[in-house]
Write a protein that holds these residues in place. Structure first.
Motif, PDB file in Angstrom:
ATOM      1  N   PHE A 139       0.811  -1.137   0.074  1.00 20.44           N
ATOM      2  CA  PHE A 139      -0.076  -0.010   0.048  1.00 20.44           C
ATOM      3  C   PHE A 139       0.991   1.259   0.092  1.00 20.44           C
ATOM      4  O   PHE A 139       0.523   2.145  -0.402  1.00 20.44           O
ATOM      5  N   ASP A 143       2.319   0.523  -6.955  1.00 18.91           N
ATOM      6  CA  ASP A 143       0.905   0.976  -7.794  1.00 18.91           C
ATOM      7  C   ASP A 143       0.418  -0.156  -8.285  1.00 18.91           C
ATOM      8  O   ASP A 143       0.975  -0.895  -9.212  1.00 18.91           O
ATOM      9  N   ARG A 147      -5.732   0.271  -5.506  1.00 14.21           N
ATOM     10  CA  ARG A 147      -5.066   0.562  -4.139  1.00 14.21           C
ATOM     11  C   ARG A 147      -5.653   1.408  -3.175  1.00 14.21           C
ATOM     12  O   ARG A 147      -5.734   0.977  -1.953  1.00 14.21           O
ATOM     13  N   ASP A 148      -5.828   2.663  -3.565  1.00 15.71           N
ATOM     14  CA  ASP A 148      -6.590   3.565  -2.526  1.00 15.71           C
ATOM     15  C   ASP A 148      -7.931   3.054  -1.983  1.00 15.71           C
ATOM     16  O   ASP A 148      -8.148   3.224  -0.896  1.00 15.71           O
ATOM     17  N   GLY A 149      -8.745   2.602  -2.871  1.00 14.27           N
ATOM     18  CA  GLY A 149     -10.123   1.989  -2.763  1.00 14.27           C
ATOM     19  C   GLY A 149      -9.878   0.864  -1.673  1.00 14.27           C
ATOM     20  O   GLY A 149     -10.470   0.847  -0.700  1.00 14.27           O
ATOM     21  N   PHE A 151      -7.273   0.323   0.401  1.00 13.01           N
ATOM     22  CA  PHE A 151      -6.797   0.908   1.596  1.00 13.01           C
ATOM     23  C   PHE A 151      -7.885   1.542   2.515  1.00 13.01           C
ATOM     24  O   PHE A 151      -8.042   1.197   3.728  1.00 13.01           O
ATOM     25  N   LEU A 152      -8.901   1.968   1.864  1.00 11.32           N
ATOM     26  CA  LEU A 152     -10.033   2.917   2.414  1.00 11.32           C
ATOM     27  C   LEU A 152     -10.998   1.718   3.138  1.00 11.32           C
ATOM     28  O   LEU A 152     -11.235   2.019   4.289  1.00 11.32           O
ATOM     29  N   ARG A 202       1.864   0.558   7.376  1.00 14.16           N
ATOM     30  CA  ARG A 202       1.834   1.250   5.922  1.00 14.16           C
ATOM     31  C   ARG A 202       1.963   2.658   6.055  1.00 14.16           C
ATOM     32  O   ARG A 202       2.848   3.219   5.422  1.00 14.16           O
TER      33      ARG A 202
END
Length: 318
Positions: A139, A143, A147-149, A151-152, A202
């Motif tokens: 994370f 890339d 990834r961001d989704g 992690f959310l 992370r």
């Protein structure tokens, strides 16, 4: 024209004279009360440190007193505990013996519960730290799509209480044959320990300088080699802190083990709770058992204390 040029030459001369610094006199360079102020500052710092040390010692004594009482109660016989408080052993050391611990270790149920606790706590800690380290590095520095989704979603799982998942997971484990086993308890703890562990590692790995990782990639290092040879050594304080926290949480857990473990896989906390329910005030078993359950976390904490402090203080000093 001549008069005008004379004014231009004199102007800078007058300005230079006006801003010339004046050396201060030695008598005015330091106030007369400076030595007194320095002595007062040293005295206030001395008194401040003494007060803080006294408060810390008092707090330590308050915290250690119940532990000392539990230790002395575990070393006294049940008759001595019934006739007087644990502090009487301070004036009569003949009350102290290891008979309770000998009887406890000969109890097959308590001994099996102790080893069940080890079999639950150690694999859970290793799995959580290993999986969270790989996920935290991914994370932070890799890339990949979504990834961001993802992690959310991981961060959102931090707010899900353990109690919400008890019944659904119990039904799932019953369907697949994991209910009432050590493996089922381990999987439940791993699942609920990963969100916080991934979030912690992370954020820690993200503080590693990007230039260091880019230099390793330019030297031909693969992602796994960078992770194992560079990131993990740098993240040792955070990994040690996470391991201590996770081990203590699992070792002292009773709610999950009370629901997911049967009589053959129950840990020490559940075994002691059943002893209390069956025998009431069986202090001869409860006191040494409770102290035995405290000794192992204390040993783990003091063994990794240096790394724990480094991990807690990481990022606070630049």
């Amino acid at each position: 024209m001549s008069g005008h040029s004379t004014v231009e030459r004199r102007g800078p001369s007058r300005r230079t004279t006006a801003v010339r610094p004046v050396a201060p006199s030695p008598s005015a360079s330091a106030p007369a009360s400076a030595p007194g102020r320095r002595r007062g500052g040293r005295l206030s710092r001395l008194l401040g440190s003494s007060v803080v040390q006294g408060v810390l010692i008092l707090v330590a004594l308050v915290w250690i007193t119940p532990l000392a009482g539990l230790l002395l109660s575990s070393l006294r016989s049940e008759q001595d505990n019934a006739t007087g408080g644990w502090w009487t052993a301070l004036t009569d050391p003949s009350q102290l013996s290891l008979d309770n611990y000998s009887a406890l270790l000969q109890d097959s149920g308590i001994a099996a519960a102790f080893w069940n606790t080890v079999l639950i706590s150690v694999p859970t800690t290793v799995l959580v730290v290993a999986i969270a380290a790989i996920a935290g590095y991914s994370f932070a520095w890799l890339d990949f799509p979504g990834r961001d989704g993802v992690f959310l979603v991981v961060v959102g799982l931090l707010v899900v209480p353990v109690q919400i998942g008890l019944l659904p997971v119990a039904k799932l484990f019953g369907a697949v044959g994991l209910f009432g086993t050590v493996a089922g308890v381990v999987l439940f703890h791993v699942a609920y320990g990963l969100p916080f562990a991934i979030f912690l590692l992370r954020n820690y790995f993200a503080e590693i300088p990007r230039e260091m990782l880019e230099a390793a990639r330019m030297d031909g290092g693969s992602e796994w080699r960078i992770f194992s040879r560079l990131v993990l050594p740098l993240g040792r304080p955070a990994l040690a802190s996470l391991a201590i926290f996770q081990f203590l949480w699992v070792w002292n857990d009773m709610l999950v083990a009370l629901l997911f473990a049967d009589s053959g896989s129950q840990p020490l906390t559940v075994a002691l709770q059943s002893q209390m329910r069956q025998f009431g005030s069986n202090i001869g078993v409860l006191a040494p058992g409770a102290f035995l359950s405290l000794v192992v976390p204390l040993i783990v904490f003091f063994a990794f204390q240096r790394h724990f402090v480094q991990g807690v203080m990481a990022g606070s000093v630049k």
